[in-house]
Design a protein around this motif. Sequence first.
Motif, short mmCIF file in Angstrom:
data_model
loop_
_atom_site.label_atom_id
_atom_site.label_comp_id
_atom_site.label_asym_id
_atom_site.label_seq_id
_atom_site.Cartn_x
_atom_site.Cartn_y
_atom_site.Cartn_z
N CYS A 1 0.81 -1.20 0.00
CA CYS A 1 0.00 0.00 0.00
C CYS A 1 0.85 1.27 0.00
O CYS A 1 1.85 1.35 0.70
N CYS B 1 -0.65 4.00 0.84
CA CYS B 1 -1.33 4.77 1.89
C CYS B 1 -1.34 6.25 1.55
O CYS B 1 -1.11 7.10 2.41
N LYS C 1 0.84 -3.19 -6.20
CA LYS C 1 0.73 -2.10 -5.25
C LYS C 1 -0.57 -1.34 -5.47
O LYS C 1 -1.18 -1.40 -6.54
N THR D 1 -4.99 0.36 -0.02
CA THR D 1 -5.49 -1.01 -0.06
C THR D 1 -6.84 -1.12 0.64
O THR D 1 -7.64 -1.99 0.33
N CYS D 2 -7.11 -0.21 1.62
CA CYS D 2 -8.36 -0.34 2.36
C CYS D 2 -9.55 0.22 1.57
O CYS D 2 -10.69 0.01 1.96
N SER E 1 0.60 -2.76 4.76
CA SER E 1 0.04 -1.41 4.86
C SER E 1 0.20 -0.90 6.28
O SER E 1 1.31 -0.88 6.80
N CYS E 2 -0.91 -0.54 6.91
CA CYS E 2 -0.83 0.09 8.22
C CYS E 2 -0.96 -0.93 9.34
O CYS E 2 -0.88 -2.13 9.11
N GLN F 1 -1.09 -9.68 7.88
CA GLN F 1 -0.92 -8.24 7.80
C GLN F 1 0.51 -7.89 8.13
O GLN F 1 1.07 -8.38 9.11
N ARG G 1 3.81 0.87 7.96
CA ARG G 1 3.55 2.29 8.17
C ARG G 1 4.02 2.69 9.57
O ARG G 1 5.09 3.26 9.73
#
Lengths: 576, 81, 789
Positions: A11, A13, A41, A45-46, A70-71, A96, A100
């Motif tokens: 991501c 972000c 990429k 992503t959310c 991602s986060c 996950q 980030r």
Amino acid sequence: MLNRRIGVFICHCGGNISDYVDVEEVRKSVENSPGVVLSKKHMFTCSDAAQTEMMKDVLDEKLDGLVIASCSPKLHLHTFRSMSERAGLNPYRYVQVNIREQCSWAHTDNMRGATKKAIALVEAGIAKSCLMPSLSTIRVETVPKALIIGAGIAGLRSALSLARLGIHAYLIEREEQPGGWVGNLGELFPQGKKGPSLIDSLLEQVRREEGITLFTGTELLEKSGNIGNFTVKLKTGQSDTISLNVGAIIVTTGFDTYAPQKTEYGFNDTNVITLAEYERCLQEGTGEIQYNGHTVKRVAYIYCVGSRQKTSESCPSPNTQCSRYCCTSAIHAAILTHKRDATVGQYHLYRDIRTYGKYELLYDEALNLGSIFLRFDAATPPTVHTDGQLRVNVHDTLTRGEEIEIDADLVVLVTGMVPRENKKLVNILKLPIGKDGFFNEIHPKLRPVETVIDGVFIAGTCQSPKTISESVASALSAVSKTAGLLKRGYVELEPLVAMVDADRCVWCDECTKACPYGAIQKVEHNGKEVAEIIPVLCKGEGACVPVCPKDALDVEGYTDHQITAMIDAFSKEMAK
Amino acid sequence: MTPLQRDLTEIMRDEMIMRDEITKLLTSEPHTVPEIAEALKVPTTEALLWLTAMRRYGLVEEVGRADANGYFKYTLVKEEN
Amino acid sequence: MLPTDISQELDYDICIVGAGIAGMESALNLGDMGYRVLLVEKEASIGGKMILLSKVFPTLDCASCISTPKMASAAHHPNVTIMVYSEIDEIERKENGTFGVQMHQKPTYVDPNACIGCGQCETACTVAIPDEFNFNLDARRVAHIPFPQAVPKKAILQRNGQSPCNHTCPAGVKPHGYTSLVRAGLHDAAFELHLETTPLIGSLSRACYAPCEKECTRGEFEGSVQIRAIKRFIADRYYELNSEPNYGPVKERKDKRIAIVGAGPAGLNAAFQLARKGYDVTIFEAEEKAGGTMQYGIPDVRLPKDVLERDIKNVTALGVSIRTNTKVESLEKLKQDGFDAVFLGLGCSRTRSKREESADGTTSVKTKAPGRVRSPNTTPFADEIKLAANGVIEINKTLQTSLPYVFAGGDAVTGPLTITAAIGQGNQAAYFIEQFLQGHPLNAADLKELECTDKLAVIAREARLSTRKPTKLLKRENVSKEEGRKAAKLPLTEEEARYSANRCLDCGNCSECHQCVSVCPSNAIDFSMQPIHHQIKVGSVIIATGFELFDAHRKPTFGFGKYPNVVTAMQMDRLLSPTRPFNSVLRPSDGKEPDNIAFVLCVGSRDSQVDHRLCSRVCCMYTAKQAQLIMGSLPLADVTIYYIDIRAFGKGYDEFYEQAKGMGVDFVHGKVADITESSEDEGNLVVRFENLTEGKIEKREHDLVVLSVGLLPNTSAQGMFRGTSIEADNFRYIKEMDEDMEPGVTSIDGVFVAGAANAARDIPDTILHSGAAAVQAAAYIENLKGLVC
């Protein structure tokens, strides 16, 4: 492992990651890692758009594992798990990776370093994903019944609401008489209702309600089982015991009032009393107020007795909390006093007047009715002289610290709420206790009625000082959480729990000592005693894993094998 | 006595015009808000508002920490190739 | 949930109005219990005020970090449906105890399914307005994502009606759009925007009667924006740089042919629009040259013919062929020649009256001068299509004549018309011709646009507008009358054009400059969105509309609105938050990091002067919180709090207060009388207060003052109920009928209230209250179903 089809999604972000990490380089680096068939990429992503695309990739590429870099999982773990489910992929096969909070945001000044670290983190995630099996949540049937401990105002009110929602309430009360404190109070603020009549009307409804069973003179002896299905043993009367099945437990055991020490503010004198005693006195009779055989014409209230205390020699374990209800209660008592006898002189010695919200109007009223307010600093509290005429001396900060002496017929100590001692109950339920001695909630802001013990809720003043309406709101909030738990008929627990390799286990008992949840039991396996995890009680905490001398314990989703693979992948990347 | 501040809506509308002037200033060297205000002969409040908007949309950024008087210097964001 | 009759009738079990922390908490509780919840929120994101805070007391958790999981849970809960940017119009309680909710989703002009929340539209938008989520500390854009953690994270275009200039233009040109682009220095884009509507830019800049200028709200001040002069600047500049159009015929061709009869403004425009779509277009012009009224009806001095020629090149560059000296007399023949559709832009034949020769040449849209001979050139077609008595062509609302494949517009339809209006008709006809050729039904409502901005509201908003005279008036200053008149007619320089464009008040907010459209990677911008109305049946309602903040302007002695360095606590919370508007905590007057900050408690609370005696409950705590955060982020700063009583009454609150004291915050016991500007240090403020501890009046200087404003009731829900009103208490909050025993129960059976809509509350109390309201609503639903006696 090499037959896996893992998809990696990295991501941007919206810059939060891509401003500090070269996302394209990460993507390229992991493209050909073992097990990976797809590396893409996304800007976010959310976002719905990206999720749709990822779901399509799962289907088109027949992915059997997902790594999303991602986060923090705190934000979107559930989002991506349910997305995986919707795409037909087992949600536990998605891993996950946080690049980030754990990478880009921590290294905003070093893009090369951050990128390398991100690649290493993603490689570790891929290594884990290669070893993640499909898992299902543990489904536990729930019993549509609840146990409420304490039949004060909070307990009575929760029982009624539970019943109205179709959940049977077993309401137990230690004393012979239900009703708690409110049953003994006089006129209440702010609506002027009488305590006993409130309790009576509640009790009447409780007794009429088929969905409530009230046990008085009853205590909890034992609790076992798991969330949704506890077995509780009660002691009724002298020696009878009852066993009940309930899905959840609500604790509404209330508070205690602060008992001033004999030397505190002259408390040993008969004319120095607590606010509760004064309120009882106000309830009796009409016209001039009588106490201890004499007429009361001058009352001095001293606020914050037993609350907002600081550590000192005489007070080694202070009650630091504000008891919240007392300013309003004392001022209300002053108004009632004036109603009975307008000639009574009233003096309020306070630190801060905490008549918050609408209660501020009571403060206005008391002022208008002639109460006099004097303010003292915590460092120089008032002194009460009981030799001869009862008098109180105070340095009034409202008049530059001038010392004022008040002759009083009665000195009322405005005492606060303190936690009620209940060692037995605390042990049985493993109730967490906070620094202030009240029961501890999971999060004081957002989860004030839930505890870390699954299925056990706290409400009313056992959690912190409250007024009656606040206790009722708290009680109903606990009912809300209980109903949320029980109305569906089942709960789904995380499958990331501990596992025992029975062959390795030699039953040394170290693990049961390490587990705070009582989730390990001894069983027989192939003729020897071994440990066994009770999955519905296990929280996957992992304290048992390192203490096992035989390495027989592991936690699903965090197995030694997986963690080792992650460390290997990470170090290999960082060494490049 | 400072003159009454212009209405916020009006000041913010001027951003589109003032951007070019601020960009020109910052091309030479980083400036603080009071320096920008003095160079353009505008109130400091207004300079801050325009600068903030330019920062929000990625055109300028602050440099390091505030100076001894508490002011930050701002510079143009380099174009990424 | 056992289905019963009532339940099956309902769309949702509960409707919750307001998606702040109270609404979300009730929604999650009810969703977990298995009830179907509709959560309606008027802003574009859920989260209420809590999501805008920096950190929360007493735990000092980051507000976003604890809110976003709640927001995400609410958004993804299988039993919870959220409608954002939506408002309740009316709620009616039915006899059977259920409720009918009428509501509408406001158009965001961005397709939420396509939008990926990238924010590029916001960066490209050319209209700057105050950011209400930063409480006006900085500016955002009309196209925007409310704030970085918005859920859903989608852009919206916040329009305020259609700007009067855009609304009134009969051609469909967006003058606000190109003005906004010129203001931003995007002159090429301004030309290209105009080109979307019409190729006749140069001609219009000379010959249009500029109804937009008449409607321009700035005209109510010193003079309207010189829109036509700006247009001329755009055209002249572009044509100077580009003597030829930089495009050719469109690559993707459609296999239909269209005949345009008449190369006047209507015909040229229709041809242009259709050729852009890839159609094969031929224009038949009876006269020697193309241009119609523009060529033959307006003198060269007014509209130079080389400008017109260049305009026409915009059309022919698309591959449109113009056959001059060719008169069309039969529509049937056109059909036989292979044309699939025809547009008649015939105009009126001209009898040049004396009056016309000497006048400027613009025709009036209102008058048909009696005695002037102007007849539409429609006689050849009298047999083929229906004509009216005076010869004009009869058309329906979609510009179609009695022959389905023949459309018409311009003078020949309406009688003498302006060029601008004729262009408009050409555009409309092109749209309907395309619909016709694609076999779609013809719907006049397709072209309906937003209603006009309320000009009076804009005028009121701009009450303190500075004077900026239009350029033409400026040019007349300090010169002779003759010189002034000449100078005023000169075209604008670039500087003048931008100055003129900068006088625009952005009436409708969105200028329709289409920069957002051009940058959006997913084509998500959709100006055709309309409000969507819903009629929803629910079992019960929870009002969770939250609170209003006290408006600090109401205490003029504190200088809010007068001194930039007097801010409200909400503004301070924004300055402290991780998504802060400035790069640090900076004071608004000059961007300095403050080092001597004062807080004034009880602003608007415990105050009979503003008719609000109540205590707002949260201010003491949030002030102590902000003080602690400031000491953390500006370690050298001094923080002073002026207070009456410190109300730290909740769990952990008094300890938090003691912690602030321990950090060195100076708590001064005393009320602040007034705040004035320091005479020595501009920007600094002098606080005059009664120091109760010392027993005297004192003055202290600070470089930033924060007013701890109180909470007031939000009364918007009170008019929502049809035929009845929900009872309010003495303080205008929604009343609980039995606040001791029945939290959340209002005067309307089945309607409940949660959180600050009922009384000022902090977050923990709101969570408890919302849980209680949820249980009350659940019990009501169970009652409806008759499951529990």
